[in-house]
Write a protein that holds these residues in place. Sequence first.
Motif, PDB file in Angstrom:
ATOM      1  N   UNK A  24      54.265  54.534  26.411  1.00 32.98           N
ATOM      2  CA  UNK A  24      54.880  54.346  25.107  1.00 32.98           C
ATOM      3  C   UNK A  24      56.209  55.101  25.052  1.00 32.98           C
ATOM      4  N   UNK A  25      57.311  54.457  24.645  1.00 34.04           N
ATOM      5  CA  UNK A  25      58.570  55.182  24.447  1.00 34.04           C
ATOM      6  C   UNK A  25      58.415  56.231  23.344  1.00 34.04           C
ATOM      7  N   UNK A  26      59.113  57.325  23.462  1.00 33.00           N
ATOM      8  CA  UNK A  26      58.991  58.417  22.502  1.00 33.00           C
ATOM      9  C   UNK A  26      59.394  57.987  21.101  1.00 33.00           C
ATOM     10  N   UNK A  27      60.415  57.102  20.990  1.00 33.78           N
ATOM     11  CA  UNK A  27      60.878  56.753  19.658  1.00 33.78           C
ATOM     12  C   UNK A  27      59.896  55.861  18.911  1.00 33.78           C
ATOM     13  N   UNK A  28      58.909  55.289  19.637  1.00 33.30           N
ATOM     14  CA  UNK A  28      57.855  54.548  18.940  1.00 33.30           C
ATOM     15  C   UNK A  28      57.017  55.472  18.066  1.00 33.30           C
ATOM     16  N   UNK A  29      57.002  56.747  18.403  1.00 31.43           N
ATOM     17  CA  UNK A  29      56.125  57.699  17.727  1.00 31.43           C
ATOM     18  C   UNK A  29      56.883  58.583  16.748  1.00 31.43           C
ATOM     19  N   UNK A  30      58.123  58.269  16.484  1.00 26.93           N
ATOM     20  CA  UNK A  30      58.933  59.150  15.645  1.00 26.93           C
ATOM     21  C   UNK A  30      59.603  58.328  14.552  1.00 26.93           C
ATOM     22  N   UNK A  31      58.846  57.934  13.571  1.00 25.11           N
ATOM     23  CA  UNK A  31      59.419  57.222  12.443  1.00 25.11           C
ATOM     24  C   UNK A  31      58.682  55.962  12.062  1.00 25.11           C
ATOM     25  N   UNK A  32      58.043  55.271  13.008  1.00 22.57           N
ATOM     26  CA  UNK A  32      57.256  54.090  12.661  1.00 22.57           C
ATOM     27  C   UNK A  32      55.914  54.538  12.066  1.00 22.57           C
ATOM     28  N   UNK A  33      55.376  53.766  11.119  1.00 23.06           N
ATOM     29  CA  UNK A  33      54.010  54.055  10.686  1.00 23.06           C
ATOM     30  C   UNK A  33      53.031  53.746  11.813  1.00 23.06           C
ATOM     31  N   UNK A  34      52.136  54.634  12.047  1.00 25.71           N
ATOM     32  CA  UNK A  34      51.129  54.444  13.095  1.00 25.71           C
ATOM     33  C   UNK A  34      49.866  53.888  12.450  1.00 25.71           C
ATOM     34  N   UNK A  35      49.437  52.740  12.943  1.00 31.50           N
ATOM     35  CA  UNK A  35      48.301  52.023  12.363  1.00 31.50           C
ATOM     36  C   UNK A  35      47.135  52.059  13.336  1.00 31.50           C
ATOM     37  N   UNK A  36      46.038  52.649  12.910  1.00 32.55           N
ATOM     38  CA  UNK A  36      44.830  52.637  13.716  1.00 32.55           C
ATOM     39  C   UNK A  36      44.120  51.292  13.622  1.00 32.55           C
ATOM     40  N   UNK A  37      43.575  50.855  14.741  1.00 34.32           N
ATOM     41  CA  UNK A  37      42.715  49.660  14.752  1.00 34.32           C
ATOM     42  C   UNK A  37      41.322  50.152  15.110  1.00 34.32           C
ATOM     43  N   UNK A  38      40.486  50.224  14.099  1.00 39.31           N
ATOM     44  CA  UNK A  38      39.128  50.756  14.242  1.00 39.31           C
ATOM     45  C   UNK A  38      38.233  49.631  14.727  1.00 39.31           C
ATOM     46  N   UNK A  39      37.842  49.676  15.998  1.00 38.83           N
ATOM     47  CA  UNK A  39      37.196  48.537  16.635  1.00 38.83           C
ATOM     48  C   UNK A  39      35.727  48.812  16.920  1.00 38.83           C
ATOM     49  N   UNK A  40      34.868  47.945  16.404  1.00 45.14           N
ATOM     50  CA  UNK A  40      33.429  48.045  16.671  1.00 45.14           C
ATOM     51  C   UNK A  40      33.004  47.096  17.791  1.00 45.14           C
ATOM     52  N   UNK A  41      33.963  46.752  18.667  1.00 42.03           N
ATOM     53  CA  UNK A  41      33.610  45.946  19.842  1.00 42.03           C
ATOM     54  C   UNK A  41      32.555  46.671  20.675  1.00 42.03           C
ATOM     55  N   UNK A  42      31.596  45.914  21.149  1.00 39.54           N
ATOM     56  CA  UNK A  42      30.607  46.447  22.085  1.00 39.54           C
ATOM     57  C   UNK A  42      29.834  45.288  22.672  1.00 39.54           C
ATOM     58  N   UNK A  43      29.563  45.349  23.948  1.00 42.44           N
ATOM     59  CA  UNK A  43      28.731  44.315  24.575  1.00 42.44           C
ATOM     60  C   UNK A  43      27.275  44.449  24.153  1.00 42.44           C
TER      61      UNK A  43
END
Length: 580
Positions: A37-56
Amino acid sequence: MAFKPAEWPRRLRSQEWFEGTSKDAIYHRSWMRNQGFPADELDGRPIIGICNTWSETTPCNAHLRDLAEKVKFGIYEAGGFPVEFPVFSPSESTLRPTAMMFRNLAAMDVEEAIRGKCMDGVVLLAGCDKTTPALLMGAASVDLPAIVVSGGPMLNGYFRGERVGSGTHLWKFSEAVKAGEMTAEEFVEAESSMSRSAGSCNTMGTASTMASMAEALGMALSGNAAIPAVDSRRRVMAWLSGRRIVQMVKDDLKPSDIMTKDAFENAIRTNGAIGGSTNAVIHLLAIAGRVGIDLTLEDWDRCGRDVPTVVNLMPSGKYLMEEFFYAGGLPVVIKRLGEAGMLHKDAITVSGGGIWDEVKDAKNWNEDVILPVEKALAASGGVAVLRGNLAPDGAVLKPSAATPALLVHKGRAVVFENIDDYKARIEDEDLDIDETCVMVLKNCGPRGYPGMAEVGNMGLPPKVLRKGVTDMIRISDARMSGTAYGTVVLHTAPEAARGGPLAVVRNGDMIELDVPNRRLHLDISEEELAQRLADWTPQVEQPTGGYAQLYHERVMGPDTGADFDFLVGCRGNAVARESH
């Protein structure tokens, strides 16, 4: 070019981790950068979690990895930065003793993952029964902007020309085998038709019910609930939800803004109209507790009592979720409620607007699937909340799945002390039982099973089935699968393992059920009931150690949502500063 903090109306939560040139900021950024990940992706953009209940091991959710990728595209497109993370995934079909025992554990995992990780908002990827309420409970406790994306139901199943509903036909065919109407070989042959594609149950079971509840609460985009799992429009919904969560973060639109008392009343009425699962009662009570909304069983009875059941789906009707989607899906039902004066039209949704604006132009493309009110499956659907000396804290019954002739009935109790007792005796030809009796199952509530398993829809004795009888009154402190049917009284509270009146019912006692008058009565004197309760001793041993002990000690009753007492309430999204 990176987004700058000045472009946002307030300081982002994620900036506590990544903004600046301090040791802490560099520490957090550098470890994220090892993924490319480029550093500037983490400095100013909102960070959105994707809470995943994937499971086999959660078959209903095994396709959620694909949906997560579409969510990411939407987040990137809207200027956010997606980070996917796994959480505990309780599966109804593969987890013992019951997935319900682990709903609260999953909710704890979700809450602490959101609270402790570097995100400004979260997309909740859910599917199987308990994952939807667990994710909503955890997200509500943290109260960051959140949106639900459901995995969707599987496609219709067919067996020898007959439409087959997952779950519903499992119970139906199983009873047919016991009645001698179907061979074991035919039952095995039908197995493959019950689950023919990715997705959750294709009936109006608990998974589809809770997807509908998420949409009716306003926590999912309009139309989310019914799109089949393998339909390309399910992926479009995921993409659009990814776009939308970024704007929700900008607007600071939180679960507590959306899940108001009006929203819960909308959901309760929607549940009545769709013939939804009785499990929705427990889950909505628990979710409301996390938001801080005073929701009770009385609200369920008050709001749902006069709602006609118009969705003609199994287990109440004859169609499946695929037809429901083609007919127009949940927006048509919510529009119908609005036209009948049964909708709080201004309740806002994740769209940022009122729920009525989302559904007012919806069209019904099949009036045999979404019925006119005058052809409703049940004129007064919803969930009936029963009380009386057998259930002082309440019990529930689903009228649309019941036999009308049994809604007022008095019969002799045939008692099973626990699920093992039931299994050992139910096929005994010498069992003193006929179709007029009332089957009573004890010690299957939250503490009793433990976990409150879906065993309330007890199969009937073979000697009764052979008469052609397909329904009897059944009473327990257990739950029932949303795919199941019958005149089944559930969630009797207090449960037997806590010393509720159910614990002291004896063989031969007469029990009265009067659903129109919401009455459930054990026909003995107050004095005798009091003496039996005084003589009662616990039959369920307390587990020692591990999660089972925590569950037993802290789980509340079904009448308040069976959450843990220490998890009730919204604890907010405060960020603890770290030092490294």
